[in-house]
Design an enzyme around this catalytic site. Structure first.
Site, short mmCIF file in Angstrom:
data_model
loop_
_atom_site.label_atom_id
_atom_site.label_comp_id
_atom_site.label_asym_id
_atom_site.label_seq_id
_atom_site.Cartn_x
_atom_site.Cartn_y
_atom_site.Cartn_z
N GLU A 93 -35.00 -43.97 36.93
CA GLU A 93 -34.04 -45.04 37.25
C GLU A 93 -32.61 -44.48 37.24
OE1 GLU A 93 -31.74 -46.66 35.26
OE2 GLU A 93 -32.19 -45.98 33.24
N CYS B 179 -29.23 -51.09 26.91
CA CYS B 179 -30.24 -52.05 26.47
C CYS B 179 -31.51 -51.35 25.99
CB CYS B 179 -30.57 -53.03 27.60
SG CYS B 179 -31.22 -52.24 29.09
N GLU C 237 -23.38 -53.99 36.09
CA GLU C 237 -24.13 -53.15 37.02
C GLU C 237 -25.57 -53.61 37.19
OE1 GLU C 237 -25.16 -48.39 37.66
OE2 GLU C 237 -24.03 -49.05 35.91
N THR C 238 -26.20 -54.00 36.06
CA THR C 238 -27.60 -54.45 36.14
C THR C 238 -27.72 -55.71 36.99
OG1 THR C 238 -28.14 -53.48 33.99
CG2 THR C 238 -29.59 -55.23 34.81
#
Length: 472
Positions: A155, A88, A233-234
Site C-alpha cells: 500500500e 492507524c 489522505e485516507t
C-alpha cells in the site's frame, strides 16, 4: 640559478601528499565507520500484526503533540536523534544509539518510555513490542517505507506518512547527522521497490478495501449515499475509489468547512461540518471514518436515532481511525454493520494474493538496497573525511614549502634545505597517526591497532580481517 632550479624542483614535488594510496586507505577506514553508523540505528514499535487496535490507539501520538514527544524522547532516553511514526496501523520510534551502548538496552529503554509516555502499564505493552537495531533496523525501515510490512502489502500511503514523520522530526530539530543520512537513502530504496516491481499495481489499500466491502453490500452503488468523516489522505483515497465505483452521492464532513469544501470540490461532493453529522447521518447508506480525533465522534445514541429515521434500512459503517472514531457499542444496533481497520484483513486477502508473487522480488531489492545504503553512507562519509585529511596535509605541505623557499632565498644550502623539508614534513604528517597508535596500544585495543596498521599500509587489511576471524 641554483636557487631557481631548487625552487622549481620543490614545486614539481609539491603533489607528494595527493597520493591515491592515502585516499584509498582512508576510504577503507571510513567503510568501517559507515558500518558502525548504520549499527547505531534502533527501532521499537507495535503494528497491526503485533498489537490489537485497542492497544494501538492507546499509544498513538496525536499530530499536534509529536514535536513535544520528540523532545521528551531525546531528553528522557539515551537516543541522540529520533523520528516518531504514528499511523492507524503502527507506532514506531526510530533512534540513534550512543557510543558503546548495547542496542538491546536502549530498545528496552524506549519500550518503557513508550508505555510511560502514554500512561499504560509496560507489562501490557511489552508482549506486543518488536525491537531491531543495526542492519535489521535499517531493513525494517525500508520494508515499512516500501509497504512490505503493511496490513495491505504494497500500500502506498505509508511512504508518504513516513516521509511526513521524517519532515516533522527534522523541523523539530530531532534529526541529526545519522538519520539525515539513513532516512533519505531508505526512501530511495523504497521507491525502487515500487517502480521495479508490480507490488502496488493492484489497489489493495485500506481505503480500497473499505470501498470494496461497500460494493459487496450495496450492489447498486449509483443509488447509494456515502458520508465520509474526515478530510485527510485516507478519506481522499476512499472518495476516489467511491467515485470510480459509481457512487450516487457523496458527503464529506470535517472539523473545518474550508478543508471539507476543498476535498469535496474534487469529487462533486457536498461539504459539511463534523458538528452537523448527526443531521445528515440518516441519509447515509455508507459511513466511512478516518479523523485524527483522540475521542469517538459518533456514539451509539446518535447512530440509533439515525437508523430509526431510516426506518431500519441497513447502514454500513467502517471505522479506519486509530483511536477509533465510532464507539464500539454502535455494533450492537440492529441493521448497522460496523467494521474496524482490523476487520479489513479478510476483505483484502484476495488482492493480496495478486501481489504476493512480487514480494520475493521486492525482498531482493531490499537486500541489495541495504548494501547500497551502506555504500551510500560510505561515499558521503569518505568524501568528507578524505577531503578534510587532504586539505590538512596540503596545508602542512604548503607551510613547510614556504619555509624551505625562504631558507633558499636567504642563501641556505639546497641539500640541507631539502633534507629539513623532508624530515619536518614527514614528522608532521605522521604525528596524528602515531599518536593514535600509541593511544590505542595504551587502551589495549589490539584489533584496532592492527586495523589502523593495515590502513597505513603496514599490513594487508584483508589479512588482518582473516586473522581476526581466525582468533574469534
Amino acid at each position: 640559478m641554483v636557487k631557481h632550479s631548487a625552487t622549481k624542483s620543490f614545486s614539481s614535488r609539491s603533489k607528494l601528499v595527493n597520493s591515491k594510496c592515502y585516499d584509498s586507505k582512508l576510504r577503507r577506514l571510513v567503510r568501517v565507520s559507515a558500518r558502525l553508523m548504520l549499527n547505531k540505528l534502533v527501532v521499537v514499535g507495535v503494528n497491526h500484526d503485533s498489537a490489537s487496535v485497542e492497544l494501538r490507539e492507546q499509544i498513538a501520538f496525536a499530530p499536534e503533540k509529536v514535536n513535544d514527544s520528540l523532545s521528551a524522547l531525546i531528553r528522557d532516553t539515551q537516543v541522540s536523534e529520533s523520528v516518531i511514526l504514528s499511523t492507524c496501523n503502527r507506532t514506531e520510534l526510530y533512534g540513534v544509539l550512543p557510543e558503546n551502548v548495547d542496542g538491546v538496552v536502549v530498545s528496552d529503554q524506549l519500550s518503557h518510555w513508550l508505555a510511560s509516555h502514554h500512561g499504560i502499564d509496560v507489562n501490557q505493552l511489552l508482549p506486543s513490542v518488536y525491537r531491531n537495531h543495526g542492519v535489521a533496523a535499517a531493513s525494517h525501515l525500508v520494508r515499512v517505507a516500501a509497504g512490505l510490512n503493511s496490513m495491505v502489502l504494497g500500500e502506498p500511503q505509508i511512504f508518504g506518512q513516513m516521509k511526513s514523520a521524517f519532515a516533522v522530526a527534522q523541523e523539530a530539530g530531532a534529526v541529526g547527522f545519522h538519520l539525515n543520512m539513513i532516512f533519505p537513502e531508505a526512501f530511495r530504496i523504497a521507491k525502487k521497490v515500487r517502480t521495479d516491481t508490480a507490488i502496488g499495481e493492484n489497489p489493495v489499500s485500506v481505503a480500497y478495501a473499505a470501498v470494496d466491502l461497500a460494493r459487496q453490500i450495496f450492489s447498486d452503488m449509483e443509488r447509494s449515499t456515502a458520508l465520509l468523516l474526515g478530510a485527510g489522505e485516507t478519506i481522499e483515497l476512499v472518495a476516489r475509489h467511491l467515485r470510480d465505483a459509481g457512487l450516487g452521492k457523496l458527503i464529506i464532513a470535517n472539523r473545518t468547512l474550508e478543508r471539507a469544501e476543498q476535498l469535496a470540490s474534487q469529487f462533486d461532493a457536498e461539504a459539511i461540518l463534523l458538528a452537523d453529522v448527526t443531521q445528515r447521518l440518516p441519509d447515509a447508506d455508507i459511513v466511512i471514518s478516518s479523523t485524527g480525533s483522540q475521542l469517538p465522534i459518533l456514539g451509539k445514541g446518535a447512530a440509533e436515532e439515525a437508523v430509526k429515521a431510516r426506518r431500519w434500512r441497513p447502514v454500513l459503517m467502517i471505522d479506519l481511525a486509530v483511536p477509533r472514531d465510532i464507539e464500539p457499542q454502535v455494533a450492537e444496533i440492529p441493521d448497522i454493520y460496523l467494521y474496524t481497520v482490523d476487520d479489513m484483513r479478510e476483505v483484502i486477502e484476495e488482492n493480496l494474493r495478486l501481489r504476493a508473487s512480487e514480494a520475493s522480488k521486492a525482498d531482493e531489492i531490499v537486500v541489495s538496497g541495504i548494501e547500497a545504503l551502506k555504500d551510500g553512507l560510505l561515499e558521503r562519509q569518505s568524501a568528507d573525511v578524505v577531503k578534510t585529511y587532504r586539505d590538512s596535509a596540503l596545508a602542512l605541505q604548503q607551510a613547510e614549502l614556504d619555509k624551505a623557499l625562504k631558507m633558499l632565498e636567504k642563501g641556505a644550502d639546497p641539500e640541507e634545505v631539502v633534507g629539513r623539508l623532508a624530515r619536518d614534513l614527514t614528522n608532521k604528517l605522521i604525528h596524528a597517526p602515531t599518536a593514535g597508535l600509541r593511544q590505542l596500544a595504551k587502551e589495549g585495543g589490539k584489533r584496532d591497532v592492527s586495523r589502523l596498521a593495515a590502513i597505513l599500509g603496514l599490513t594487508d587489511i584483508d589479512d588482518e580481517r582473516d586473522e581476526g576471524a581466525t582468533l574469534q
